[in-house]
Design a protein around this motif. Structure first.
Motif: not given
Length: 313
Positions: A164-165, A168-169, A172, A213, A217, A233, A237
């Motif tokens: 998941y990170g 999202v990263g 981001n 995002m 998140l 993330q 990112g």
């Protein structure tokens, strides 16, 4: 230089405190689903505590754009790696999540990378870019968004906080790249910036990716630990913005060998945070076909059936 460093650190503080506040609000909410986006956002915006976290995140993003207008990408973006330290500490104090030995090692790594970044920057030798590149930024944003959707779908099957990170990263990272493009327009146009920004694709792409995002998140935070998701993330990112942003905007690296060595070491060290988190969260897989045998103490005790006593005559 000092103003840029302070604003960038404030961006990390506001953004990650907002993440913690949102995570605290999410614990009392029903399960969020990406297939029902209207219900998802209706549920989120109806909670005052979540809205407070959302406002803090917006302040963090505003500070991030300001910092990118004052600092080169390879200085401003890695400084946001202080975010995992805030999240790990806050997760332990507020959310009562367990802080592992790998978490503590990650905090040390982040502190060392921040010190090296500060020592590697000389504003006289590293001018901040003021030219934006709409075609390249839009192409990178589209490709990154497609990859992020695929990774998020995989995270839904595995349920891993690191996966998941990563998703999202990536989103981001696109936001950071768009923020750098907006910062270049602001630095170049001054008081005419609102009209100049409206003529570019950056504000519209920023809104679209912010919605993606934000939804990803919230679902990731609800299904995994904040102290696992956020470090992944931040590192993904940061790596995304530093690689793509340096190639697109062409900001120079330090010419002095010592400063250049500190800069590269800081970048590599900050990327090591993700490796630490992956090793800490990876569970050893059982060999295929192996049966799980419960411990003897976990087995229920069976009482031996009492047989009938034979009468002796």
């Amino acid at each position: 230089m000092i103003a840029g460093l302070v604003v960038t650190l404030l961006a990390a503080v506001f953004y990650n405190v907002g993440v913690l506040v949102e995570k605290s609000a999410l614990t009392a909410l029903p399960a969020l689903r990406a297939r029902a986006p209207v219900a998802l956002f209706r549920t989120l915006f109806g909670r005052p505590l979540w809205l407070l976290g959302f406002v803090l995140m917006l302040l963090g993003l505003a500070c991030q754009v300001t910092g990118m207008a004052l600092l080169p990408i390879t200085v401003a973006q890695p400084m946001l790696a202080v975010g995992p330290a805030i999240v790990v500490a806050g997760s332990a104090l507020v959310l009562k999540e367990r802080v592992s030995r790998a978490d503590r090692r990650a905090l040390v790594v982040i502190g060392c990378s921040l010190v090296m970044l500060g020592l590697s920057y000389d504003p006289r030798e590293e001018p901040v870019a003021q030219a934006d590149h709409p075609l390249a930024v839009t192409l990178v944003a589209a490709l990154s968004g497609a990859v992020a959707v695929l990774v998020f779908a995989a995270a839904g099957r595995t349920g891993g906080g690191v996966v998941y990170g990563v998703a999202v990263g990536l989103l981001n990272g696109v936001g950071g790249l768009l923020g750098k493009a907006c910062a270049a327009v602001l630095a170049r146009t001054g008081r005419h910036a609102p009209a100049a920004l409206a003529a570019t694709p950056y504000p519209y792409l920023s809104c679209a990716f912010a919605v993606l995002m934000l939804g990803a998140l919230q679902i990731g935070l609800q299904r995994s630990q904040a102290s696992v998701l956020v470090p992944a993330q931040v590192v993904v990112g940061n790596a995304h913005v530093m690689v793509s942003g340096t190639l697109i905007f062409g900001e120079p690296l330090p010419a002095d060998p010592v400063r250049l060595g500190l800069r590269w070491t800081a970048l590599v060290v900050s990327l090591g945070v993700l490796a630490l988190r992956q090793r800490a969260t990876a569970a050893p897989a059982a060999p295929p076909g192996a049966a799980v045998v419960p411990a003897r103490s976990a087995l229920p005790m069976r009482r031996r059936p009492q047989g009938r006593h034979r009468r002796v005559t």
